[in-house]
Motif scaffolding. Structure first.
Motif, PDB file in Angstrom:
ATOM      1  N   PHE A  17      34.782  28.723 -22.755  1.00  0.00           N
ATOM      2  CA  PHE A  17      33.421  28.198 -22.760  1.00  0.00           C
ATOM      3  C   PHE A  17      33.349  26.706 -22.452  1.00  0.00           C
ATOM      4  O   PHE A  17      32.378  26.052 -22.779  1.00  0.00           O
ATOM      5  CB  PHE A  17      32.753  28.518 -24.095  1.00  0.00           C
ATOM      6  N   LYS A  18      34.376  26.164 -21.800  1.00  0.00           N
ATOM      7  CA  LYS A  18      34.362  24.732 -21.485  1.00  0.00           C
ATOM      8  C   LYS A  18      33.202  24.363 -20.561  1.00  0.00           C
ATOM      9  O   LYS A  18      32.748  23.231 -20.565  1.00  0.00           O
ATOM     10  CB  LYS A  18      35.696  24.305 -20.892  1.00  0.00           C
ATOM     11  N   ASP A  19      32.679  25.339 -19.794  1.00  0.00           N
ATOM     12  CA  ASP A  19      31.534  25.076 -18.916  1.00  0.00           C
ATOM     13  C   ASP A  19      30.277  24.728 -19.711  1.00  0.00           C
ATOM     14  O   ASP A  19      29.327  24.190 -19.158  1.00  0.00           O
ATOM     15  CB  ASP A  19      31.231  26.300 -18.050  1.00  0.00           C
ATOM     16  N   PHE A  20      30.262  25.043 -21.006  1.00  0.00           N
ATOM     17  CA  PHE A  20      29.079  24.800 -21.823  1.00  0.00           C
ATOM     18  C   PHE A  20      29.212  23.563 -22.703  1.00  0.00           C
ATOM     19  O   PHE A  20      28.436  23.379 -23.633  1.00  0.00           O
ATOM     20  CB  PHE A  20      28.799  26.036 -22.704  1.00  0.00           C
ATOM     21  N   ASP A  21      30.176  22.709 -22.419  1.00  0.00           N
ATOM     22  CA  ASP A  21      30.420  21.530 -23.252  1.00  0.00           C
ATOM     23  C   ASP A  21      29.190  20.645 -23.416  1.00  0.00           C
ATOM     24  O   ASP A  21      29.032  19.994 -24.432  1.00  0.00           O
ATOM     25  CB  ASP A  21      31.567  20.689 -22.685  1.00  0.00           C
ATOM     26  N   ASN A  22      28.323  20.610 -22.409  1.00  0.00           N
ATOM     27  CA  ASN A  22      27.162  19.728 -22.467  1.00  0.00           C
ATOM     28  C   ASN A  22      25.935  20.408 -23.064  1.00  0.00           C
ATOM     29  O   ASN A  22      24.845  19.864 -23.026  1.00  0.00           O
ATOM     30  CB  ASN A  22      26.826  19.200 -21.070  1.00  0.00           C
ATOM     31  N   TYR A  23      26.108  21.616 -23.590  1.00  0.00           N
ATOM     32  CA  TYR A  23      24.987  22.374 -24.142  1.00  0.00           C
ATOM     33  C   TYR A  23      25.140  22.528 -25.650  1.00  0.00           C
ATOM     34  O   TYR A  23      26.228  22.459 -26.194  1.00  0.00           O
ATOM     35  CB  TYR A  23      24.942  23.785 -23.545  1.00  0.00           C
ATOM     36  N   ASN A  24      23.999  22.762 -26.289  1.00  0.00           N
ATOM     37  CA  ASN A  24      23.992  23.208 -27.670  1.00  0.00           C
ATOM     38  C   ASN A  24      24.185  24.721 -27.588  1.00  0.00           C
ATOM     39  O   ASN A  24      23.321  25.416 -27.067  1.00  0.00           O
ATOM     40  CB  ASN A  24      22.634  22.853 -28.285  1.00  0.00           C
ATOM     41  N   PHE A  25      25.327  25.242 -28.037  1.00  0.00           N
ATOM     42  CA  PHE A  25      25.517  26.680 -27.873  1.00  0.00           C
ATOM     43  C   PHE A  25      26.092  27.340 -29.112  1.00  0.00           C
ATOM     44  O   PHE A  25      26.711  26.706 -29.945  1.00  0.00           O
ATOM     45  CB  PHE A  25      26.362  26.999 -26.631  1.00  0.00           C
ATOM     46  N   TYR A  26      25.801  28.625 -29.228  1.00  0.00           N
ATOM     47  CA  TYR A  26      26.255  29.446 -30.334  1.00  0.00           C
ATOM     48  C   TYR A  26      26.975  30.658 -29.766  1.00  0.00           C
ATOM     49  O   TYR A  26      26.554  31.238 -28.770  1.00  0.00           O
ATOM     50  CB  TYR A  26      25.070  29.934 -31.182  1.00  0.00           C
ATOM     51  N   TYR A  27      28.035  31.045 -30.450  1.00  0.00           N
ATOM     52  CA  TYR A  27      28.852  32.171 -30.024  1.00  0.00           C
ATOM     53  C   TYR A  27      28.729  33.278 -31.065  1.00  0.00           C
ATOM     54  O   TYR A  27      28.838  33.021 -32.257  1.00  0.00           O
ATOM     55  CB  TYR A  27      30.307  31.705 -29.910  1.00  0.00           C
ATOM     56  N   PHE A  28      28.460  34.504 -30.614  1.00  0.00           N
ATOM     57  CA  PHE A  28      28.332  35.643 -31.516  1.00  0.00           C
ATOM     58  C   PHE A  28      29.210  36.787 -31.044  1.00  0.00           C
ATOM     59  O   PHE A  28      29.419  36.975 -29.849  1.00  0.00           O
ATOM     60  CB  PHE A  28      26.894  36.161 -31.558  1.00  0.00           C
ATOM     61  N   TYR A  29      29.674  37.569 -32.011  1.00  0.00           N
ATOM     62  CA  TYR A  29      30.425  38.774 -31.690  1.00  0.00           C
ATOM     63  C   TYR A  29      29.945  39.882 -32.613  1.00  0.00           C
ATOM     64  O   TYR A  29      29.847  39.686 -33.818  1.00  0.00           O
ATOM     65  CB  TYR A  29      31.932  38.546 -31.895  1.00  0.00           C
ATOM     66  N   ASN A  30      29.587  41.022 -32.018  1.00  0.00           N
ATOM     67  CA  ASN A  30      29.188  42.165 -32.843  1.00  0.00           C
ATOM     68  C   ASN A  30      30.400  42.750 -33.526  1.00  0.00           C
ATOM     69  O   ASN A  30      31.495  42.644 -32.989  1.00  0.00           O
ATOM     70  CB  ASN A  30      28.516  43.220 -31.964  1.00  0.00           C
ATOM     71  N   PRO A  31      30.272  43.402 -34.670  1.00  0.00           N
ATOM     72  CA  PRO A  31      29.010  43.819 -35.283  1.00  0.00           C
ATOM     73  C   PRO A  31      28.263  42.653 -35.948  1.00  0.00           C
ATOM     74  O   PRO A  31      28.880  41.790 -36.552  1.00  0.00           O
ATOM     75  CB  PRO A  31      29.448  44.838 -36.332  1.00  0.00           C
ATOM     76  N   PHE A  32      26.965  42.672 -35.822  1.00  0.00           N
ATOM     77  CA  PHE A  32      26.104  41.638 -36.403  1.00  0.00           C
ATOM     78  C   PHE A  32      24.866  42.327 -36.969  1.00  0.00           C
ATOM     79  O   PHE A  32      24.383  43.289 -36.393  1.00  0.00           O
ATOM     80  CB  PHE A  32      25.704  40.631 -35.324  1.00  0.00           C
ATOM     81  N   ASN A  33      24.341  41.841 -38.072  1.00  0.00           N
ATOM     82  CA  ASN A  33      23.139  42.392 -38.673  1.00  0.00           C
ATOM     83  C   ASN A  33      21.925  41.871 -37.907  1.00  0.00           C
ATOM     84  O   ASN A  33      21.718  40.658 -37.826  1.00  0.00           O
ATOM     85  CB  ASN A  33      23.094  41.981 -40.148  1.00  0.00           C
ATOM     86  N   SER A  34      21.101  42.772 -37.361  1.00  0.00           N
ATOM     87  CA  SER A  34      19.971  42.366 -36.511  1.00  0.00           C
ATOM     88  C   SER A  34      18.956  41.504 -37.251  1.00  0.00           C
ATOM     89  O   SER A  34      18.394  40.573 -36.673  1.00  0.00           O
ATOM     90  CB  SER A  34      19.273  43.600 -35.925  1.00  0.00           C
ATOM     91  N   THR A  35      18.699  41.795 -38.507  1.00  0.00           N
ATOM     92  CA  THR A  35      17.725  41.006 -39.273  1.00  0.00           C
ATOM     93  C   THR A  35      18.234  39.588 -39.490  1.00  0.00           C
ATOM     94  O   THR A  35      17.498  38.615 -39.295  1.00  0.00           O
ATOM     95  CB  THR A  35      17.443  41.680 -40.634  1.00  0.00           C
ATOM     96  N   ILE A  36      19.496  39.461 -39.880  1.00  0.00           N
ATOM     97  CA  ILE A  36      20.092  38.124 -40.063  1.00  0.00           C
ATOM     98  C   ILE A  36      20.100  37.384 -38.727  1.00  0.00           C
ATOM     99  O   ILE A  36      19.775  36.193 -38.653  1.00  0.00           O
ATOM    100  CB  ILE A  36      21.520  38.244 -40.631  1.00  0.00           C
ATOM    101  N   PHE A  37      20.454  38.089 -37.656  1.00  0.00           N
ATOM    102  CA  PHE A  37      20.478  37.485 -36.317  1.00  0.00           C
ATOM    103  C   PHE A  37      19.096  36.962 -35.945  1.00  0.00           C
ATOM    104  O   PHE A  37      18.956  35.823 -35.511  1.00  0.00           O
ATOM    105  CB  PHE A  37      20.956  38.525 -35.300  1.00  0.00           C
ATOM    106  N   GLU A  38      18.059  37.784 -36.134  1.00  0.00           N
ATOM    107  CA  GLU A  38      16.701  37.360 -35.769  1.00  0.00           C
ATOM    108  C   GLU A  38      16.271  36.143 -36.577  1.00  0.00           C
ATOM    109  O   GLU A  38      15.691  35.197 -36.035  1.00  0.00           O
ATOM    110  CB  GLU A  38      15.709  38.504 -35.958  1.00  0.00           C
ATOM    111  N   ASN A  39      16.545  36.140 -37.879  1.00  0.00           N
ATOM    112  CA  ASN A  39      16.177  34.986 -38.708  1.00  0.00           C
ATOM    113  C   ASN A  39      16.892  33.718 -38.250  1.00  0.00           C
ATOM    114  O   ASN A  39      16.314  32.635 -38.247  1.00  0.00           O
ATOM    115  CB  ASN A  39      16.472  35.272 -40.184  1.00  0.00           C
ATOM    116  N   PHE A  40      18.142  33.848 -37.855  1.00  0.00           N
ATOM    117  CA  PHE A  40      18.896  32.703 -37.355  1.00  0.00           C
ATOM    118  C   PHE A  40      18.304  32.207 -36.035  1.00  0.00           C
ATOM    119  O   PHE A  40      18.061  31.011 -35.847  1.00  0.00           O
ATOM    120  CB  PHE A  40      20.361  33.095 -37.166  1.00  0.00           C
ATOM    121  N   ILE A  41      18.043  33.125 -35.106  1.00  0.00           N
ATOM    122  CA  ILE A  41      17.543  32.767 -33.777  1.00  0.00           C
ATOM    123  C   ILE A  41      16.155  32.132 -33.861  1.00  0.00           C
ATOM    124  O   ILE A  41      15.842  31.216 -33.102  1.00  0.00           O
ATOM    125  CB  ILE A  41      17.528  34.015 -32.857  1.00  0.00           C
ATOM    126  N   LYS A  42      15.324  32.575 -34.780  1.00  0.00           N
ATOM    127  CA  LYS A  42      13.977  32.007 -34.944  1.00  0.00           C
ATOM    128  C   LYS A  42      14.031  30.512 -35.256  1.00  0.00           C
ATOM    129  O   LYS A  42      13.088  29.788 -34.974  1.00  0.00           O
ATOM    130  CB  LYS A  42      13.223  32.732 -36.065  1.00  0.00           C
TER     131      LYS A  42
END
Length: 89
Positions: A17-42
């Motif tokens: 992910f070195k191409d994203f060094d200049n960005y604010n970025f988040y990395y996710f890997y499933n399995p992930f809880n959709s409700t927790i994910f939505e609350n985080f993304i909001k």
């Protein structure tokens, strides 16, 4: 052994992910809880924020679309896992 494995994984992710060094970025890997994910993304409100998601489920894709994240591209990564990249517009 676990520490060594974790160190190698972090190194591979940084390389991948070195191409994203200049960005604010988040990395996710499933399995992930959709409700927790939505609350985080909001709580993400900085335009241009990048979400990098391995093995994303349809539920998470729908949440990202609903919250104004635009699909940019997908590809097979260095660690041989398919991922998708979204950006907050």
């Amino acid at each position: 052994l676990f520490h060594l494995l974790n160190t190698v994984l972090v190194y591979l992710l940084l390389k991948e992910f070195k191409d994203f060094d200049n960005y604010n970025f988040y990395y996710f890997y499933n399995p992930f809880n959709s409700t927790i994910f939505e609350n985080f993304i909001k709580n993400i409100n900085k335009k241009g924020t990048i979400i990098i998601y391995y093995n994303i489920h349809i539920e998470e894709e729908q949440i990202l679309n609903k919250l104004n994240f635009e699909f940019l591209f997908s590809k097979m990564g260095h660690i041989q896992r398919y991922y998708k990249v979204y950006e907050l517009k």
